[in-house]
Design a protein around this motif. Structure first.
Motif, short mmCIF file in Angstrom:
data_model
loop_
_atom_site.label_atom_id
_atom_site.label_comp_id
_atom_site.label_asym_id
_atom_site.label_seq_id
_atom_site.Cartn_x
_atom_site.Cartn_y
_atom_site.Cartn_z
N MET A 87 0.84 -1.19 0.00
CA MET A 87 0.00 0.00 0.00
C MET A 87 0.88 1.24 0.00
SD MET A 87 -3.00 1.01 2.68
CE MET A 87 -3.95 -0.40 2.17
N CYS A 88 0.83 2.02 -1.05
CA CYS A 88 1.69 3.18 -1.21
C CYS A 88 0.88 4.46 -1.03
CB CYS A 88 2.34 3.15 -2.59
SG CYS A 88 3.46 4.51 -2.91
N ALA A 89 1.34 5.35 -0.18
CA ALA A 89 0.60 6.57 0.11
C ALA A 89 1.57 7.72 0.31
CB ALA A 89 -0.26 6.39 1.36
N HIS A 90 1.04 8.93 0.18
CA HIS A 90 1.80 10.13 0.51
C HIS A 90 1.43 10.52 1.94
CE1 HIS A 90 2.61 14.69 -0.13
NE2 HIS A 90 3.54 14.11 0.59
N VAL A 91 2.41 10.48 2.83
CA VAL A 91 2.16 10.72 4.25
C VAL A 91 2.82 12.03 4.66
CG1 VAL A 91 2.48 9.83 6.59
CG2 VAL A 91 2.07 8.23 4.69
N LEU A 92 2.05 12.88 5.31
CA LEU A 92 2.57 14.11 5.89
C LEU A 92 2.94 13.84 7.34
CD1 LEU A 92 3.10 17.19 5.95
CD2 LEU A 92 0.67 17.49 6.49
N VAL A 93 4.19 14.10 7.70
CA VAL A 93 4.68 13.89 9.07
C VAL A 93 4.87 15.24 9.73
CG1 VAL A 93 6.55 12.98 10.48
CG2 VAL A 93 5.83 11.75 8.42
N ALA A 94 4.19 15.47 10.83
CA ALA A 94 4.35 16.70 11.61
C ALA A 94 4.95 16.32 12.95
CB ALA A 94 3.01 17.41 11.78
N GLU A 95 6.25 16.53 13.09
CA GLU A 95 7.00 16.11 14.28
C GLU A 95 8.11 17.12 14.52
OE1 GLU A 95 8.38 15.02 17.27
OE2 GLU A 95 7.36 13.13 16.73
N ASP A 96 8.13 17.73 15.73
CA ASP A 96 9.12 18.78 15.98
C ASP A 96 10.49 18.22 16.36
OD1 ASP A 96 8.15 17.88 18.44
OD2 ASP A 96 8.61 19.76 19.44
N ASP A 97 10.56 16.95 16.76
CA ASP A 97 11.85 16.32 17.06
C ASP A 97 12.44 15.84 15.73
OD1 ASP A 97 13.81 14.26 17.58
OD2 ASP A 97 13.08 14.21 19.65
N GLU A 98 13.53 16.48 15.30
CA GLU A 98 14.07 16.19 13.96
C GLU A 98 14.58 14.76 13.83
OE1 GLU A 98 16.78 19.08 12.50
OE2 GLU A 98 15.43 20.78 12.85
N LYS A 99 15.16 14.22 14.89
CA LYS A 99 15.64 12.84 14.83
C LYS A 99 14.47 11.87 14.70
CE LYS A 99 20.00 13.46 17.33
NZ LYS A 99 20.80 13.06 18.51
N GLN A 100 13.42 12.09 15.47
CA GLN A 100 12.24 11.24 15.37
C GLN A 100 11.59 11.37 13.99
OE1 GLN A 100 10.65 9.02 17.43
NE2 GLN A 100 12.39 9.11 18.82
N ALA A 101 11.56 12.60 13.48
CA ALA A 101 10.96 12.83 12.17
C ALA A 101 11.73 12.11 11.07
CB ALA A 101 10.90 14.33 11.88
N GLU A 102 13.06 12.14 11.16
CA GLU A 102 13.89 11.46 10.16
C GLU A 102 13.72 9.94 10.24
OE1 GLU A 102 16.59 10.73 7.07
OE2 GLU A 102 15.35 12.45 7.62
N LEU A 103 13.66 9.41 11.46
CA LEU A 103 13.44 7.97 11.62
C LEU A 103 12.09 7.57 11.04
CD1 LEU A 103 14.17 5.21 12.83
CD2 LEU A 103 13.14 5.97 14.99
N LEU A 104 11.09 8.38 11.29
CA LEU A 104 9.76 8.09 10.76
C LEU A 104 9.74 8.19 9.24
CD1 LEU A 104 6.83 7.47 11.06
CD2 LEU A 104 6.41 9.81 11.84
N ARG A 105 10.41 9.20 8.70
CA ARG A 105 10.46 9.35 7.24
C ARG A 105 11.11 8.14 6.59
NH1 ARG A 105 13.63 10.84 3.08
NH2 ARG A 105 15.47 10.81 4.42
N ARG A 106 12.22 7.67 7.17
CA ARG A 106 12.90 6.51 6.62
C ARG A 106 12.04 5.26 6.72
NH1 ARG A 106 18.59 6.11 9.39
NH2 ARG A 106 18.63 4.23 8.10
N SER A 107 11.32 5.11 7.82
CA SER A 107 10.44 3.95 7.98
C SER A 107 9.34 3.97 6.93
CB SER A 107 9.82 3.94 9.39
OG SER A 107 10.81 3.80 10.38
N LEU A 108 8.80 5.15 6.65
CA LEU A 108 7.76 5.27 5.64
C LEU A 108 8.29 4.94 4.25
CD1 LEU A 108 6.07 8.51 6.99
CD2 LEU A 108 4.93 6.29 6.76
N LEU A 109 9.48 5.45 3.94
CA LEU A 109 10.08 5.16 2.63
C LEU A 109 10.35 3.67 2.48
CD1 LEU A 109 12.62 8.10 2.21
CD2 LEU A 109 10.35 7.88 1.21
N ALA A 110 10.80 3.03 3.55
CA ALA A 110 11.06 1.59 3.49
C ALA A 110 9.78 0.80 3.25
CB ALA A 110 11.73 1.12 4.78
N GLU A 111 8.63 1.37 3.66
CA GLU A 111 7.34 0.73 3.42
C GLU A 111 6.80 1.01 2.03
OE1 GLU A 111 4.82 -0.93 5.65
OE2 GLU A 111 6.71 -1.55 6.57
N GLY A 112 7.51 1.86 1.27
CA GLY A 112 7.06 2.18 -0.08
C GLY A 112 6.23 3.44 -0.17
N HIS A 113 6.10 4.18 0.95
CA HIS A 113 5.35 5.44 0.94
C HIS A 113 6.26 6.59 0.53
CE1 HIS A 113 2.19 3.24 2.90
NE2 HIS A 113 2.90 3.05 3.99
#
Length: 235
Positions: free
Chosen positions: A1-27
């Motif tokens: 399932m591929c989607a465009h996800v908007l991440v709103a997170e003020d902790d930059e390290k957490q945001a980057e980890l989440l972005r990478r996890s989403l990309l690994a899922e194909g989002h």
């Protein structure tokens, strides 16, 4: 399932980890760090889902969620809310203002990805809701995070794990300029000895594999003084 996800997170390290996890899922992912930017991005980009930290500066997650639900653009956009506050009242308020799901920190990235899949499936949003296609495509490049395959203009391309992660990130956000440090983060866990300068070597090797003329790249472009981007424009 591929989607465009908007991440709103003020902790930059957490945001980057989440972005990478989403990309690994194909989002694909767009990251912002405050509530006003989240609201603006949601209205402009019309993402398939919003991952929303509760404790955002400028406008908190409750305010963002209320505004999304009240706005005419996308009142039904799915929202997964993240917070370090686990009090029952906060959870109930998050759901009451319109969050579709609620996860407290610290959370497992795998659990969050599972929650996102469930919310997307339930909402019928994202490419996967229609054709179950996880492949990320940009500039004639396709990156399949499930089969771990890369193709360039339909032809298979052999990539190292670090090269694969770099292409997956860049294909997920075409035209975005990535700094060397950001691309280095993509290779962590696959290339422990890598440095920011080693990213240049990965880019050089990728150009040999995906460019007709690596000395005059048409896809994997240098943005001088900043970093690199994957562009669909042909020179």
């Amino acid at each position: 399932m591929c989607a465009h996800v908007l991440v709103a997170e003020d902790d930059e390290k957490q945001a980057e980890l989440l972005r990478r996890s989403l990309l690994a899922e194909g989002h694909t992912a767009t990251v912002v760090h405050d509530g006003a930017a989240a609201l603006d991005a949601a209205r402009r980009l019309r993402p398939d889902l919003v991952v929303l930290d509760l404790m955002l500066p400028v406008l908190d997650g409750f305010g963002v969620c209320r505004a999304l639900r009240a706005g005419p653009e996308q009142p039904d956009i799915p929202v997964v809310m993240l917070t370090a506050r686990s009090a029952e009242d906060d959870v109930l308020l998050g759901l009451d203002v319109g969050a579709d799901d609620y996860l407290t920190k610290p959370y497992s990235p795998r659990e969050l990805m599972a929650r996102i899949r469930t919310v997307l499936r339930r909402s019928g949003r994202g490419v996967g809701a229609r054709d179950d296609d996880p492949v990320v495509r940009a500039a004639g490049i396709s990156v399949d995070p499930v089969r771990h395959e890369v193709r360039c203009d339909g032809a298979p391309v052999e990539c190292t794990p670090a090269e694969f992660q770099i292409l997956l990130a860049m294909a997920g956000e075409p035209e975005r300029v990535f700094t060397r440090r950001q691309l280095l983060h993509c290779t962590r866990g696959f290339d422990r000895a890598s440095t920011e300068r080693a990213v240049d070597v990965h880019i050089m090797n990728l150009r040999r594999k995906i460019e007709a003329d690596p000395r005059r790249p048409a896809r994997l472009l240098t943005v001088f003084g900043v970093g690199y981007k994957l562009s669909g424009a042909r020179r």
